[in-house]
Structures are given as C-alpha cells and as structure tokens.
Design an enzyme around this catalytic site. Structure first.
Site, mmCIF file in Angstrom:
data_model
loop_
_atom_site.group_PDB
_atom_site.id
_atom_site.type_symbol
_atom_site.label_atom_id
_atom_site.label_comp_id
_atom_site.label_asym_id
_atom_site.label_seq_id
_atom_site.Cartn_x
_atom_site.Cartn_y
_atom_site.Cartn_z
ATOM 1 N N ALA A 10 4.936 0.109 -12.373
ATOM 2 C CA ALA A 10 4.323 1.390 -12.043
ATOM 3 C C ALA A 10 2.919 1.463 -12.637
ATOM 4 O O ALA A 10 2.699 1.127 -13.803
ATOM 5 C CB ALA A 10 5.181 2.530 -12.583
ATOM 6 N N LYS A 41 -1.226 -2.732 -8.647
ATOM 7 C CA LYS A 41 -0.817 -3.640 -7.572
ATOM 8 C C LYS A 41 -1.324 -3.183 -6.207
ATOM 9 O O LYS A 41 -1.730 -4.013 -5.376
ATOM 10 C CB LYS A 41 0.710 -3.800 -7.560
ATOM 11 C CG LYS A 41 1.508 -2.516 -7.352
ATOM 12 C CD LYS A 41 2.992 -2.771 -7.508
ATOM 13 C CE LYS A 41 3.787 -1.497 -7.253
ATOM 14 N NZ LYS A 41 3.493 -0.423 -8.244
ATOM 15 N N HIS A 56 -4.382 7.314 -2.294
ATOM 16 C CA HIS A 56 -4.398 6.024 -1.608
ATOM 17 C C HIS A 56 -5.336 6.067 -0.409
ATOM 18 O O HIS A 56 -6.094 5.125 -0.153
ATOM 19 C CB HIS A 56 -2.984 5.654 -1.146
ATOM 20 C CG HIS A 56 -2.157 5.007 -2.213
ATOM 21 N ND1 HIS A 56 -1.609 3.758 -2.083
ATOM 22 C CD2 HIS A 56 -1.785 5.442 -3.441
ATOM 23 C CE1 HIS A 56 -0.939 3.445 -3.183
ATOM 24 N NE2 HIS A 56 -1.029 4.460 -4.012
ATOM 25 N N ARG A 95 -9.035 5.761 -1.197
ATOM 26 C CA ARG A 95 -9.473 4.424 -1.592
ATOM 27 C C ARG A 95 -9.706 3.520 -0.389
ATOM 28 O O ARG A 95 -10.509 2.593 -0.445
ATOM 29 C CB ARG A 95 -8.409 3.754 -2.474
ATOM 30 C CG ARG A 95 -8.385 4.164 -3.913
ATOM 31 C CD ARG A 95 -7.724 3.076 -4.751
ATOM 32 N NE ARG A 95 -6.468 2.598 -4.206
ATOM 33 C CZ ARG A 95 -5.271 2.985 -4.627
ATOM 34 N NH1 ARG A 95 -5.169 3.883 -5.580
ATOM 35 N NH2 ARG A 95 -4.189 2.481 -4.099
#
Length: 402
Positions: A233, A237, A273, A276
């Site tokens: 977490a 990644k 997300h 990005r």
C-alpha cells in the site's frame, strides 16, 4: 551525419551548483553532465553553453568549422561568451527554414512551452530532431504523418515523456528511431535507475562527448510487452506503472475497482489517479479482462489485479466455506487460468499492477487468509507470463525479472 554531444544535462548542468540533493551528490565522474549542446558535422552548433570549446576539444572535435549557431531556449544567468571565430548565436523564428552551405537544412519547430525545436536534414538525407528542455512540439495532431520518420531524436524524455508520445502518435518516431535523452536533471538517480526508466520509454542516455552517427543502427531498448508491477500500500506501484507508458499515445487504463458510489474516500483516490494520467489516455471500468487482452490495440494499464481477484472471489462465493468447498475453489482456479492464458496470448503491450500482501501480518480471519493465499497464487501465475516483473518498495523499483 555525425552528432557530437558536447553536453547532455539540464541548463544548470548535473550536478546543479550548490544543490544538496542525493542525486546531485552522486552525479560524479561519467554521471556528471554539462548543459546540453550538439555539434552536427562540425558545421552546426545547437545551443551554446559555457565551456563549449573545451567540451569539443575533449571529444576530439573543433568548433573552427562551425558556420551556424542556433539557440533552442532562453539561457538564464550571465551571458555566455561567444568563442572567437564563432558566428553570433540566434534563435530561428518558428516555421522558418535555413539552408546551410554545407548542405544541411534546418527547420525551426514551435514548442508548447517556449523555446524552439530544430529538425535537421543532412546532405545525405538523414534526419534528426532536437527539442529544448521542458517542451513538446506544438500543433501535432494524430493523422498528420510527416514525410519520413526521424532517424535520431534528442529530447527531454524524463521531464516531458508526453513529447515522445506525441511524436509516436503522428509517426515521427518509429521502431528504428534512436531516441536519446538530453537535458537530464536531478529528477532521476544516475546509473542503473536512469537506464531502466529510459529503457521503459524506448530511449537511452549517452555520456557527454559521445558521437552518434545519424541513421546508423543502434540497439534500441526493447520495451517489455508484458510487465507486472507489485508493491504494498502506497509504495508507488501505480505511479511506476503509469510512468512506464506515459511516453506512448492512446493508452487504455483499465480500472478494476469500479466507482463505488457513495464512498468518498474511494472517489478521492480515483480522482488522484486521474489527475496523474495524461489527458490522451482513455479509461474503462471493468473486471472483464480476457476480451481486452485478446484484442489488438493500444497498450493496456490494468490497475489492479488485487481488485480483480476480489471481484472473482465474490462471483464464486469464495468467502463462504461451504460454497468454497463445493466448487468455488475450482471455479476461481479456472478464472485465474483463463486470465493467465489470455496474458500469454496477448499481442498488445500490457502493464498490470497488483498488491503484495503476503509479507505482513497474518490476517485474523479465515477469509482474509484465503484472499492472501489466492492473491499470492495469482501474482505468481501472472508474473510467469510477463517479460518483466518489478517490486516497488518506498517508491524504489526493484527488478525481479529483467
């Protein structure tokens, strides 16, 4: 056409003067880089930087034959002294083309963040493209294919990977294009980590003083077709997975977690997300991965397999011991086999993200332990079908399978 790189670093150089960061502290010897400047066939100098004459001498070259000096971006700080005998540096207006007596043709390209890019065609027809730091070509639209693919592209691959994506989208960068990173700054540690990140974008770095023959075959880094990125977490990644594809256009982002209506924390994660990701990427929310893997198309970024497994275990009743024993386990094994077989047969580029959960506290519940075990099995089966497997720890990517 030969290009000697008198420098390959950012405008401030690497290490930056008086910068205390870890990257600057380790950018020594061959990893130290002067500000980017290119000498083309000894006749054309792209960007004049301090110490250019000494850099040329170290590379076994002379600036005595330079007939044109072109600047690609504003140079901050004190004015750079023009060595005796060199023409006065100029920036060419966007769209203007120069024809040099040496047989070189130079066209100035507009950039989206200031500066000027230069497309140079040599006397024998070889083509190179040089882009300024922090910029991408302006006005490129998919379908506007140039007459030829560039043989050599020198660009800010680390700072503006989307510039490379735009060039690929219009066909200006092809499979045989030699992409060399310049304007390298302290964003990425030098050495192995820099080489790894550039290779994922199909690019490479060369040391200051290197001479490249434009159009000569170079071993272009082979971008892995299937990659699994593992991590705990908040390990970084997902950022690593996204970074691997940001130099490529038309990526399909496959979100396996759904929208979870009413869950504000999940909505905030999804929004982070999306912010990005490049605007050109498309997103689909589904756990039906097999048909996507079977189709031809742009690269897939699957985030993530752990949520795919949750959905699969839900569908087979894996949380109930009786249903698990009565056929749920067999059904889940079949779902995993179908997925891994689809990965093996996939022809498109695939980057998948998954959690690594087996190294921490043993779950207190039987269902938690079952999920941990099944995710470990899924990760192992998926990894077996990938050319590259990475483990991300504290934002650092460890290559488990090169």
């Amino acid at each position: 056409m030969e290009v000697t790189l008198l420098g390959t670093g950012a405008p401030a150089g690497l290490p930056r003067p008086a910068c205390p960061c870890a990257v600057c502290a380790t950018a020594l010897g061959p990893d130290a880089r002067a500000a980017a400047a290119l000498l083309v066939d000894g006749a054309l100098l792209l960007d004049l930087t301090p110490g250019a004459a000494f850099a040329a001498a170290r590379a076994g070259r002379s600036l005595g034959g330079v007939r044109q000096v072109l600047l690609s971006h504003p140079h901050d700080g004190p004015a750079v002294e023009v060595p005796a005998g060199l023409p006065q540096p100029v920036r060419v207006p966007d769209g203007r083309e120069l024809a040099l007596l040496t047989g070189h043709r130079v066209r100035a390209l507009a950039m989206d963040a200031g500066g000027t890019g230069y497309a140079v065609t040599g006397p024998a027809g070889q083509r190179l493209l040089y882009l300024p730091p922090g910029s991408a070509p302006a006005g490129l639209e998919e379908g506007t294919v140039p007459a030829e693919v560039y043989d050599l592209v020198l660009a800010d691959v680390v700072g503006r990977p989307d510039a490379l994506a735009k060039l690929r989208a219009v066909g200006a960068v092809g499979p045989t294009t030699d992409v060399v990173a310049v304007h390298l700054d302290h964003d990425v540690p030098p050495g192995a980590e820099l080489r790894r990140r550039l290779a994922a974008a199909g690019a490479r770095a060369v040391p200051d003083g290197a001479t490249l023959v434009v159009g000569a075959y170079e071993e272009v880094p082979d971008v892995p077709r299937r990659t699994l990125v593992l991590g705990g977490a908040r390990s970084g990644k997902s950022v690593e997975a996204e970074r691997r594809l940001e130099a490529f256009p038309d990526v399909l982002y496959v979100a396996t977690g759904g929208s979870r209506n009413g869950d504000t924390e999940w909505a905030a994660r999804v929004a982070a997300h999306r912010e990005r990701r490049p605007g050109s990427w498309r997103t689909t929310e589904t756990c039906d991965l097999v048909p996507l893997l079977a189709e031809d198309g742009p690269p897939l970024l699957i985030d993530c397999l752990s949520l795919w497994l949750t959905d699969a275990m839900d569908s087979v009743g894996a949380w109930d011991d009786a249903e698990w024993a009565a056929g749920g386990e067999r059904a889940l094994r079949e779902r995993v086999r179908e997925l891994t077989a689809a990965v093996r047969a996939a022809r498109r580029t695939v980057v998948a993200v998954s959690n690594e959960v087996g190294s921490g506290i043993v779950p207190a519940t039987a269902s938690g332990r079952r999920y941990r075990d099944e995710l470990g099995r899924l990760n192992a089966a998926f990894a077996a079908e990938c050319e590259q497997v990475l483990l991300v720890v504290a934002g650092q990517a460890l290559v488990l399978r090169p």
